[in-house]
Motif scaffolding. Structure first.
Motif, mmCIF file in Angstrom:
data_model
loop_
_atom_site.group_PDB
_atom_site.id
_atom_site.type_symbol
_atom_site.label_atom_id
_atom_site.label_comp_id
_atom_site.label_asym_id
_atom_site.label_seq_id
_atom_site.Cartn_x
_atom_site.Cartn_y
_atom_site.Cartn_z
ATOM 1 N N LEU A 260 15.385 75.894 -50.787
ATOM 2 C CA LEU A 260 14.471 75.563 -51.890
ATOM 3 C C LEU A 260 13.061 76.082 -51.606
ATOM 4 N N PHE A 261 12.566 75.809 -50.408
ATOM 5 C CA PHE A 261 11.194 76.215 -50.088
ATOM 6 C C PHE A 261 11.055 77.751 -50.133
ATOM 7 N N ALA A 262 12.112 78.439 -49.734
ATOM 8 C CA ALA A 262 12.043 79.907 -49.723
ATOM 9 C C ALA A 262 11.894 80.478 -51.134
ATOM 10 N N LEU A 263 12.366 79.751 -52.140
ATOM 11 C CA LEU A 263 12.176 80.220 -53.527
ATOM 12 C C LEU A 263 10.686 80.313 -53.846
ATOM 13 N N ALA A 289 7.022 64.021 -50.139
ATOM 14 C CA ALA A 289 6.425 64.513 -48.890
ATOM 15 C C ALA A 289 6.449 66.036 -48.848
ATOM 16 N N ALA A 290 7.559 66.615 -49.280
ATOM 17 C CA ALA A 290 7.678 68.076 -49.239
ATOM 18 C C ALA A 290 6.657 68.729 -50.161
ATOM 19 N N LEU A 291 6.490 68.187 -51.354
ATOM 20 C CA LEU A 291 5.526 68.775 -52.301
ATOM 21 C C LEU A 291 4.103 68.656 -51.761
ATOM 22 N N ASP A 292 3.811 67.522 -51.149
ATOM 23 C CA ASP A 292 2.483 67.351 -50.543
ATOM 24 C C ASP A 292 2.231 68.432 -49.494
ATOM 25 N N ARG A 293 3.239 68.610 -48.632
ATOM 26 C CA ARG A 293 3.092 69.580 -47.535
ATOM 27 C C ARG A 293 3.010 71.007 -48.075
ATOM 28 N N MET A 294 3.817 71.284 -49.093
ATOM 29 C CA MET A 294 3.809 72.622 -49.694
ATOM 30 C C MET A 294 2.435 72.929 -50.283
ATOM 31 N N ASP A 295 1.881 71.965 -50.999
ATOM 32 C CA ASP A 295 0.587 72.189 -51.641
ATOM 33 C C ASP A 295 -0.540 72.321 -50.625
ATOM 34 N N THR A 296 -0.530 71.462 -49.631
ATOM 35 C CA THR A 296 -1.661 71.476 -48.702
ATOM 36 C C THR A 296 -1.636 72.737 -47.846
ATOM 37 N N LEU A 308 2.524 83.072 -55.461
ATOM 38 C CA LEU A 308 2.462 82.226 -56.653
ATOM 39 C C LEU A 308 1.012 82.042 -57.072
ATOM 40 N N LYS A 309 0.800 81.945 -58.393
ATOM 41 C CA LYS A 309 -0.568 81.783 -58.894
ATOM 42 C C LYS A 309 -1.044 80.342 -58.758
ATOM 43 N N GLU A 310 -0.140 79.406 -59.045
ATOM 44 C CA GLU A 310 -0.496 77.982 -59.001
ATOM 45 C C GLU A 310 0.048 77.374 -57.711
ATOM 46 N N LYS A 311 -0.360 76.130 -57.447
ATOM 47 C CA LYS A 311 0.178 75.503 -56.244
ATOM 48 C C LYS A 311 1.647 75.129 -56.472
ATOM 49 N N PRO A 312 2.420 75.061 -55.382
ATOM 50 C CA PRO A 312 3.868 74.892 -55.520
ATOM 51 C C PRO A 312 4.310 73.712 -56.389
ATOM 52 N N SER A 313 3.638 72.576 -56.298
ATOM 53 C CA SER A 313 4.104 71.418 -57.066
ATOM 54 C C SER A 313 4.045 71.678 -58.581
ATOM 55 N N PHE A 314 3.168 72.569 -58.995
ATOM 56 C CA PHE A 314 3.102 72.933 -60.417
ATOM 57 C C PHE A 314 4.452 73.479 -60.892
ATOM 58 N N TYR A 315 5.041 74.320 -60.055
ATOM 59 C CA TYR A 315 6.316 74.938 -60.447
ATOM 60 C C TYR A 315 7.475 73.957 -60.327
#
Lengths: 389, 390
Positions: A260-263, A289-296, A308-315
């Motif tokens: 998932l994260f690799a997408l 937790a994953a979305l928090d870590r992805m964004d930060t 990506l243009k926006e932060k991951p949690s947006f997608y």
């Protein structure tokens, strides 16, 4: 008491409940019957060795990682270790398939008894063979055979049993062609393994034709855990832990998480802005937790590598959904925070690695939720994403 | 030149303790502090073929610890470009404020309104991926442990030294553990992998667990650079080279594996008083993990787990976990999972979190009850490590 019996003790007081990820036990001859003739001599099948012992043949050779007896375990939800040992000894995969796991009429009867409206169906044997082949043509032929069969399996109950297509990613164009064929034949979505045959990430540009087709058809693509090749398994940390069944099972979500994260790392969601991705049988309580870590991390120097243009949690909010286990307790606490339209639930029936009391557990899971969150998680979200009327 | 404080802020809360802050080890730490017989193999900085710095480990150029990795260890708040520039500036001339000078670190704590910081290393998180000689490994840890006690010595208890321990089947680490605790270390940390490839809770390591139980010091699992064969992300070819965001966010998976293996080996019934702490792996996943651990324990898979109670029982009794301040989901889980189970940490000065940690922390704790807030901000870590709040 087995899973079905336990669940019968319990009624859930809600409507429109949909199992986002139930399993069938495929009769082992479906590949011989449904595969394209060019591949028939290499179809997955059951053979008998010189000692009269049955074994599973894949790609024309005995399965490297599984014997047929292990498949009897796939139908052992709710059973004790002793019952499972007994089953293994008998090794009668077809005969010991529990009620509802191998025949469509029974499955619908099971749904009725449990008060479920529908189930989206995934395979069992079909979750094991992809780690045994590196032949893209053959793997797509295996997937295609299953896809034809599952459409037939569901055909008498189009509102209750929902077929999704197995797609093996290696040849992007071939995958796109099979997806289109399967969806035309009735599949409401597709699923892929958390790995690929070529070790190219799912969102590698070579696979773009597949993602483009899924977007064009408007069908969701699920990532579903599968048996993995030993060299790619996530848990290579310690030696001598082959015996540690519990450890390996609990770590089962790590592979799907990596996929998932690799997408996001590959920027898939800007490339295909209406694509729908679903994460299955990997739990859901960790996604906050994953979305928090992805964004930060996206905000640090490391984020520069993410296309990506926006932060991951947006997608995630726009294009992803995740299925929770009914026995998750922490999940209820993050549903509203993450977005109450982002979650499904699933039985995992009849696999043995969840306890069999899923209806009772589901009731416990949804009872603290707001009505909107509860309706979404129980069935509204999955119905919307998969276009079920 | 006047040294500049980093662009952080001041917390609006009292009683705040950083459970896992880092220092950047002086470049000559090992040369100065290692036992004489290992001095020729002491870790030190050398020059790579590209003219940039590269650590020397075990008497040869480090396989992994190059200028890029060294920059990551001191690059919090840096842009991608600035971090790249940092790789061409000598390490010893570009250490962040408070990362190598204890007086500066206390100044930083004062500026941020923090009472204390538990001190963890940076270079010491890297070499265990390439050292196989257990005696040398023990010597490296001993040198660091001596140094970190000295580093913290003049801080009046504001900087708390934690010992680095490398498991060696109970042969050498027990002696070092006892020495380090006697010298002032308040706890120890271990890598999520072992040099012997044996799980931490393997019975061959029982002498170690027995010693930490007797000494009553917590054992933390802290992520470190891992040898390629143990890395979790072997799934996709080529991504390791360019996908550093992906690799970083998967950083919690190795520690999760190490944590789970403790339960699989039944450690907590064998040693009912040991205290285990999970560091720098996030905390928002722990509720989910405990659910899954308990659910799988209730199936026949649980037969392989030699524990009397379900796994979450032991977490409640013997484990604690440190959250990243920028975790938002964890706020919704703390009260449910146990207000006394959580710490927080800055990760300063590493590059994979932002300098906005104080602001993030204040946001994280604002929805909590008074008790839970005081717990995560500092009281929990102080209690578990037996250090006074003041």
């Amino acid at each position: 008491m087995n899973a079905a019996e336990r669940n019968l003790q319990y009624r859930i007081p809600y409507n429109n409940i949909i199992d986002a990820d139930g399993h069938v036990l495929e009769p082992p001859d479906i590949w011989e019957k449904y595969i394209d003739p060019a591949y028939r001599d290499r179809a997955i099948c059951v053979r008998t060795d010189n000692d009269g012992k049955e074994y599973l043949e894949i790609e024309g050779h005995p399965s490297r990682f599984f014997n047929l007896k292990t498949f009897t375990l796939l139908g052992s939800m709710g059973e004790t270790a002793e019952q499972m040992a007994e089953k293994m000894k008998a090794g009668a995969y077809v005969e010991s398939a529990p009620f509802g796991s191998m025949y469509p009429k029974e499955r619908v009867a099971l749904l009725d008894r449990e008060g479920l409206r529908a189930t989206i169906l995934y395979p069992s044997i079909g979750l094991t063979w992809e780690c045994e082949t590196e032949d893209p043509g053959l793997s797509l032929a295996y997937a295609k055979a299953y896809n034809r069969w599952i459409v037939d399996f569901c055909s008498d109950y189009p509102d209750r049993l929902i077929p999704v297509a197995h797609i093996s990613l290696a040849d992007g164009n071939g995958a796109a062609t099979e997806l289109e064929r399967a969806v035309k034949a009735g599949c409401k979505g597709a699923f892929v393994a958390p790995f690929t045959l070529t070790m190219k990430a799912h969102a590698h540009p070579d696979h773009d034709p597949f993602w483009a087709k899924a977007q064009e058809l408007g069908v969701p693509v699920g990532i579903h855990p599968m048996a993995e090749h030993p060299s790619r398994r996530v848990y290579q940390r310690f030696k001598d832990m082959k015996w540690a069944d519990w450890y390996h099972n609990v770590l089962g979500a790590q592979g799907p998480q990596q996929a998932l994260f690799a997408l996001f790392q590959y920027g898939l969601f800007d490339k295909f802005p209406t694509l729908k991705v679903v994460l299955l049988e990997s739990g859901a309580g960790w996604i906050g937790a994953a979305l928090d870590r992805m964004d930060t991390t996206f905000e640090t120097a490391l984020g520069k590598s993410v296309q990506l243009k926006e932060k991951p949690s947006f997608y995630f909010k726009r294009q992803c959904w995740i299925s929770g286990d009914p026995d998750e307790k922490a999940l209820a606490h993050i549903v509203d925070h993450v977005g109450n339209d982002k979650f499904f639930w699933a039985t995992d029936f009849p696999h043995f690695d969840h306890p069999g009391n899923y209806i009772e557990a589901l009731n416990n899971l949804v009872s603290p939720l707001s009505e909107a969150a509860r309706c979404n998680l129980l069935g509204d979200s999955v119905a919307k994403v998969y276009g079920l009327n | 030149m006047e040294r500049m404080l980093p662009k952080t802020t001041r917390t609006s809360y009292e009683g705040v303790i950083d459970a896992d802050g880092h220092i950047n080890e002086p470049h000559d730490l090992w040369e100065k502090y290692i036992d004489p017989q290992f001095r020729d193999r002491a870790i030190h900085i050398g020059i790579d073929t590209d003219g940039r710095e590269r650590m020397q480990v075990g008497g040869r150029p480090s396989k992994y610890l190059n200028a890029d990795l060294l920059a990551r260890g001191r690059g919090m708040g840096f842009t991608f470009e600035a971090r790249d520039e940092l790789t061409r500036i000598p390490y010893k001339d570009s250490l962040p404020f408070g990362a190598s000078d204890p007086k500066e670190r206390v100044q930083l704590l004062d500026f941020e309104g923090l009472r204390k910081a538990f001190i963890y290393p940076t270079i010491s998180l890297e070499w265990e991926s390439e050292v196989t000689d257990l005696e040398l490994a023990t010597a490296y840890t001993r040198a660091y442990n001596r140094w970190v006690v000295d580093f913290c010595a003049g801080s009046n208890g504001r900087l708390i030294p934690i010992a680095h321990i490398c498991l060696t089947d109970g042969r050498m680490e027990v002696e070092e553990l006892e020495r380090a605790v006697k010298a002032g270390c308040k706890g120890i940390f271990i890598a999520p992998h072992t040099l012997t490839d044996k799980p931490h809770a393997h019975k061959d390591n029982d002498r170690f667990w027995s010693a930490v139980q007797d000494l009553d010091v917590p054992v933390a699992i802290h992520p470190v650079a891992e040898p390629p064969k143990h890395r979790v992300y072997q799934r996709f070819r080529e991504m390791y080279r360019w996908g550093e965001w992906w690799v970083d966010i998967l950083g919690g998976q190795g520690p999760q594996q190490a944590f789970l293996a403790l339960f699989q080996y039944g450690l907590f019934d064998r040693f009912p008083k040991i205290k285990v702490v999970m560091l720098e792996s996030g905390a928002g996943w722990i509720g989910h993990m405990l659910d899954r651990m308990d659910a799988a324990y209730d199936t026949p898979l649980g037969r392989s787990v030699p524990l009397k109670e379900k796994p979450s029982f032991y977490f409640q009794r013997q484990c604690w976990i440190s959250a990243d301040p920028d975790e938002r989901a964890v706020s919704y889980l703390i009260e449910y999972l146990g207000a006394d189970k959580f710490f927080w940490a800055t990760d300063y000065p590493h590059d994979d979190h932002t300098l906005g940690y104080i602001h993030a922390l204040d946001t994280l704790v604002s929805p909590l009850s008074e008790r839970a807030r005081r717990g995560i901000l500092g009281e929990n870590v102080a209690r578990v490590y037996n250090v006074p709040m003041n």
